[in-house]
Enzyme design. Structure first.
Site, PDB file in Angstrom:
ATOM      1  N   CYS A  43      44.642  39.592  45.512  1.00  0.00           N
ATOM      2  CA  CYS A  43      45.125  40.238  44.287  1.00  0.00           C
ATOM      3  C   CYS A  43      46.635  40.082  44.131  1.00  0.00           C
ATOM      4  CB  CYS A  43      44.735  41.719  44.303  1.00  0.00           C
ATOM      5  SG  CYS A  43      45.368  42.614  42.881  1.00  0.00           S
ATOM      6  N   CYS A  48      45.193  38.693  40.763  1.00  0.00           N
ATOM      7  CA  CYS A  48      45.485  39.608  39.641  1.00  0.00           C
ATOM      8  C   CYS A  48      46.959  39.659  39.251  1.00  0.00           C
ATOM      9  CB  CYS A  48      45.076  41.036  39.986  1.00  0.00           C
ATOM     10  SG  CYS A  48      43.620  41.185  41.012  1.00  0.00           S
ATOM     11  N   LYS A  51      48.634  36.240  38.144  1.00  0.00           N
ATOM     12  CA  LYS A  51      47.888  35.828  36.943  1.00  0.00           C
ATOM     13  C   LYS A  51      48.328  36.655  35.728  1.00  0.00           C
ATOM     14  CE  LYS A  51      44.821  38.157  35.643  1.00  0.00           C
ATOM     15  NZ  LYS A  51      43.506  38.281  36.215  1.00  0.00           N
ATOM     16  N   TYR A 178      35.618  34.458  34.942  1.00  0.00           N
ATOM     17  CA  TYR A 178      36.912  35.135  34.797  1.00  0.00           C
ATOM     18  C   TYR A 178      38.084  34.161  34.931  1.00  0.00           C
ATOM     19  CZ  TYR A 178      34.918  39.835  35.655  1.00  0.00           C
ATOM     20  OH  TYR A 178      34.241  41.021  35.586  1.00  0.00           O
ATOM     21  N   GLU A 182      40.604  32.932  31.960  1.00  0.00           N
ATOM     22  CA  GLU A 182      41.967  33.480  31.977  1.00  0.00           C
ATOM     23  C   GLU A 182      42.994  32.332  32.023  1.00  0.00           C
ATOM     24  OE1 GLU A 182      41.900  36.364  35.180  1.00  0.00           O
ATOM     25  OE2 GLU A 182      41.050  37.896  33.853  1.00  0.00           O
ATOM     26  N   HIS A 438      46.177  57.349  14.251  1.00  0.00           N
ATOM     27  CA  HIS A 438      46.422  56.334  13.237  1.00  0.00           C
ATOM     28  C   HIS A 438      47.910  55.995  13.132  1.00  0.00           C
ATOM     29  CE1 HIS A 438      45.531  54.097   9.592  1.00  0.00           C
ATOM     30  NE2 HIS A 438      46.564  54.690   9.016  1.00  0.00           N
ATOM     31  N   GLU A 443      41.715  53.552  17.367  1.00  0.00           N
ATOM     32  CA  GLU A 443      41.048  54.525  16.495  1.00  0.00           C
ATOM     33  C   GLU A 443      39.667  54.040  16.051  1.00  0.00           C
ATOM     34  OE1 GLU A 443      42.783  55.275  12.556  1.00  0.00           O
ATOM     35  OE2 GLU A 443      43.878  53.396  12.723  1.00  0.00           O
TER      36      GLU A 443
HETATM   37  P1  NDP Z   1      32.786  33.842  38.148  1.00  0.00           P
HETATM   38  O1  NDP Z   1      31.620  34.254  38.964  1.00  0.00           O
HETATM   39  O2  NDP Z   1      33.372  34.785  37.183  1.00  0.00           O
HETATM   40  O3  NDP Z   1      32.393  32.524  37.338  1.00  0.00           O
HETATM   41  C1  NDP Z   1      31.928  31.384  37.983  1.00  0.00           C
HETATM   42  C2  NDP Z   1      31.710  30.292  36.933  1.00  0.00           C
HETATM   43  O4  NDP Z   1      31.431  29.087  37.605  1.00  0.00           O
HETATM   44  C3  NDP Z   1      30.519  30.568  36.038  1.00  0.00           C
HETATM   45  O5  NDP Z   1      30.823  30.084  34.757  1.00  0.00           O
HETATM   46  C4  NDP Z   1      29.401  29.759  36.691  1.00  0.00           C
HETATM   47  O6  NDP Z   1      28.448  29.314  35.777  1.00  0.00           O
HETATM   48  C5  NDP Z   1      30.161  28.564  37.207  1.00  0.00           C
HETATM   49  N1  NDP Z   1      29.564  27.933  38.371  1.00  0.00           N
HETATM   50  C6  NDP Z   1      29.100  28.526  39.493  1.00  0.00           C
HETATM   51  N2  NDP Z   1      28.665  27.594  40.363  1.00  0.00           N
HETATM   52  C7  NDP Z   1      28.858  26.392  39.794  1.00  0.00           C
HETATM   53  C8  NDP Z   1      28.626  25.060  40.206  1.00  0.00           C
HETATM   54  N3  NDP Z   1      28.101  24.782  41.382  1.00  0.00           N
HETATM   55  N4  NDP Z   1      28.937  24.070  39.344  1.00  0.00           N
HETATM   56  C9  NDP Z   1      29.464  24.331  38.140  1.00  0.00           C
HETATM   57  N5  NDP Z   1      29.741  25.577  37.705  1.00  0.00           N
HETATM   58  C10 NDP Z   1      29.437  26.597  38.522  1.00  0.00           C
HETATM   59  O7  NDP Z   1      33.841  33.321  39.223  1.00  0.00           O
HETATM   60  P2  NDP Z   1      35.425  33.113  39.177  1.00  0.00           P
HETATM   61  O8  NDP Z   1      35.688  32.049  40.166  1.00  0.00           O
HETATM   62  O9  NDP Z   1      35.926  32.954  37.791  1.00  0.00           O
HETATM   63  O10 NDP Z   1      35.977  34.488  39.737  1.00  0.00           O
HETATM   64  C11 NDP Z   1      35.526  34.988  41.000  1.00  0.00           C
HETATM   65  C12 NDP Z   1      35.491  36.496  41.006  1.00  0.00           C
HETATM   66  O11 NDP Z   1      36.813  36.982  41.022  1.00  0.00           O
HETATM   67  C13 NDP Z   1      34.858  37.091  39.761  1.00  0.00           C
HETATM   68  O12 NDP Z   1      33.487  37.280  39.929  1.00  0.00           O
HETATM   69  C14 NDP Z   1      35.582  38.391  39.595  1.00  0.00           C
HETATM   70  O13 NDP Z   1      34.843  39.403  40.210  1.00  0.00           O
HETATM   71  C15 NDP Z   1      36.910  38.179  40.294  1.00  0.00           C
HETATM   72  N6  NDP Z   1      37.992  38.069  39.290  1.00  0.00           N
HETATM   73  C16 NDP Z   1      38.238  39.144  38.486  1.00  0.00           C
HETATM   74  C17 NDP Z   1      39.224  39.079  37.528  1.00  0.00           C
HETATM   75  C18 NDP Z   1      39.451  40.257  36.640  1.00  0.00           C
HETATM   76  O14 NDP Z   1      39.025  41.345  36.992  1.00  0.00           O
HETATM   77  N7  NDP Z   1      40.081  40.098  35.470  1.00  0.00           N
HETATM   78  C19 NDP Z   1      40.038  37.876  37.330  1.00  0.00           C
HETATM   79  C20 NDP Z   1      39.675  36.808  38.217  1.00  0.00           C
HETATM   80  C21 NDP Z   1      38.692  36.912  39.156  1.00  0.00           C
HETATM   81  P3  NDP Z   1      27.121  30.158  35.436  1.00  0.00           P
HETATM   82  O15 NDP Z   1      27.525  31.286  34.566  1.00  0.00           O
HETATM   83  O16 NDP Z   1      26.281  29.129  34.755  1.00  0.00           O
HETATM   84  O17 NDP Z   1      26.556  30.616  36.747  1.00  0.00           O
END
Ligand code: NDP
Length: 449
Positions: A43, A48, A51, A178, A182, A438, A443
């Site tokens: 983080c 976090c 970012k 995510y 982002e 407002h 709101e």
């Molecule tokens: P996410 O789980 O959010 O997203 C993973 C993405 O990768 C999905 O679109 C998924 O597709 C795709 N994917 C998974 N496996 C493959 C593969 N083998 N080939 C191609 N595409 C694939 O993971 P992130 O890496 O973005 O983030 C990790 C974690 O970190 C998040 O789950 C979150 O909890 C945390 N995080 C939180 C943030 C926040 O609170 N704002 C910011 C950044 C991270 P599909 O949907 O089809 O499975």
């Protein structure tokens, strides 16, 4: 002589590990923590915090553009990536120092090296030193998953993206979760050409469909290109140092940087869990009970390595509850209900409770949905056509608000307060009875009829 060198040995000084160490030390435990990277964890160091600063930095593009509508002229406007990058990295150092001083002021010993478990009460540091502890806590977090394809070594993950030597002209981002969305927002706002490529056609799985559709529509209008059903086959480095991506039936995609954001998996490599009889779960996670205890009585785990909800505030709560339970004489668990979450895309979206489809699954036809689809005042004034969308999901029988979902400027800031109402079980009538503040975007939450 004490039976063990420490009462608690924590592996991993991220948000969860530092909180657990500090609270356990406050309860009188002799605590040590090992961290092989930097104190602060994902983080603070590569997640976090930096970012969010990049989101702020990139947002000036829009704000400076809007400034003209308010009478401001900004001459000689230009953006310098190195300045933003280095200022962010300096701030990360500041917070890392603050975390370190928290450990020091709580008399928590820290070792800057890899630690592995050698048995129910044993830890070995990379330097060879053996340490014993009554309790061991694993708080090692998660690590980016890299799909396997030729040339994957030319790609970067969110671990490296904060250190880019220069701003890429073209960036290809694989994934639609995510991190992908982002960074797509950040680089798009900074003027890069962004292509998001995904294996399916789903953005932000788990979020309310209406918000995901709105995000797709707005970000496409902002110039982000999407290529769905497009797994990367190979990435080749060209003679001039640029990259060429082969993906499905598409023509080769040229890029300066390829960012892989396809999820993060629990970080357990080389931890020696087997020496204490701990087997990993199906997703590579350390299985624990509601008190964060593993199958081995003296070993606990918290945060992303347990793969319950991969969010910093959850790891912090788990760490705090663990320390109170084991060292404070106050056994307690944490609630995973109504956990608010946000995606700092541009615009951001934020959510708490059940989505419309989850509510319909749980409550059948007994669900009412209220929406406000509006153009925020600031967008109207700056002639920007993007619309916000807020949605309340309500149980028709009890009138209880089951979920709130929002996309629009500042939605995470607004949702945090609204999440209290959902968690408290307030009804739609309670929202209606609250007088609007407002003029604000928030709101809309009390004006949906
Ligand atoms: P996410 O789980 O959010 O997203 C993973 C993405 O990768 C999905 O679109 C998924 O597709 C795709 N994917 C998974 N496996 C493959 C593969 N083998 N080939 C191609 N595409 C694939 O993971 P992130 O890496 O973005 O983030 C990790 C974690 O970190 C998040 O789950 C979150 O909890 C945390 N995080 C939180 C943030 C926040 O609170 N704002 C910011 C950044 C991270 P599909 O949907 O089809 O499975």
């Amino acid at each position: 002589m004490a039976e063990y060198d420490y009462d608690l040995f924590v592996i991993g000084a991220g948000s969860g590990g530092v909180r657990a160490s500090r609270i356990a030390a406050g309860h009188g435990a002799r605590v040590a923590v090992a961290e092989e990277h930097r104190i602060g964890g994902t983080c603070v160091i590569r997640g976090c915090v930096p970012k969010k600063l990049l989101v702020y930095g990139s947002h000036f593009a829009e704000e400076l553009q809007d400034a003209a509508y308010y009478g401001w002229t900004v001459e000689g406007m230009r953006f310098d990536w190195a300045t933003l990058r280095d200022t962010v990295l300096r701030d990360v150092e500041r917070i890392e120092a603050a975390y370190t001083s928290t450990l020091d002021s709580n008399k928590v010993a820290h070792f800057h090296e890899h630690a592995s478990i050698t048995g129910p009460h044993g830890v070995r540091l990379a330097s060879g030193r053996e340490i014993s502890a009554r309790i061991i806590l694993v708080a090692t977090g998660a690590w980016p998953v890299l799909p396997q394809f030729p040339g994957v070594e030319h790609c970067i993950t969110s671990n490296e993206v904060f250190y880019l030597p220069e701003l890429p002209r073209r960036i290809v981002i694989q994934g639609a979760g995510y991190i992908a969305l982002e960074f797509a927002g950040i680089f798009n706002a900074l003027g890069c050409h962004v292509t998001v490529i995904t294996r399916g056609d789903t953005l932000l799985r788990g979020y309310d469909q209406a918000l995901r559709d709105r995000l797709l529509q707005i970000t496409m209008a902002r110039g982000i290109e999407y290529k769905f059903h497009c797994p990367i086959d190979a990435v080749e480095k060209q003679a001039d140092g640029t990259l060429s991506i082969s993906a499905g039936r598409h023509d080769a995609i040229p890029a300066d940087v390829v960012l892989i954001a396809t999820g993060r998996k629990p970080k357990t490599d080389g931890l020696g869990l087997e020496t204490a009889g701990i087997a990993l779960g199906e997703r590579g996670e350390i299985p624990v009970d509601e008190y964060n205890r593993t199958i081995c009585e003296s070993i606990y785990a918290i945060g992303d390595v347990t793969d319950r909800i991969q969010l910093t505030p959850i790891a912090i709560r788990e760490g705090h509850a663990f320390a109170d339970s084991v060292f404070g004489g106050n056994p307690r668990t944490i609630s995973y209900d109504c956990v608010p979450s946000a995606v700092f895309s541009q615009p951001p979206l934020a959510s708490v409770g059940l989505t419309e489809s989850q509510a319909r699954e749980a409550y059948g036809n007994n669900v009412k949905v209220f929406t406000s689809d509006f153009r925020p005042m600031r967008n109207v004034f700056a002639d920007r056509h993007e619309r916000g969308l807020y949605k309340l999901v309500v149980d028709a029988a009890s009138d209880r608000v089951l979920g709130i979902h929002m996309i629009g400027p500042d939605s995470p800031e607004i949702l945090q307060a609204a999440a209290i109402a959902v968690r408290a079980g307030l009804t739609k009538a309670d929202f209606d009875a609250t007088v609007a503040l407002h003029p604000s975007m928030a709101e809309e939450l009390v004006l949906m009829r």
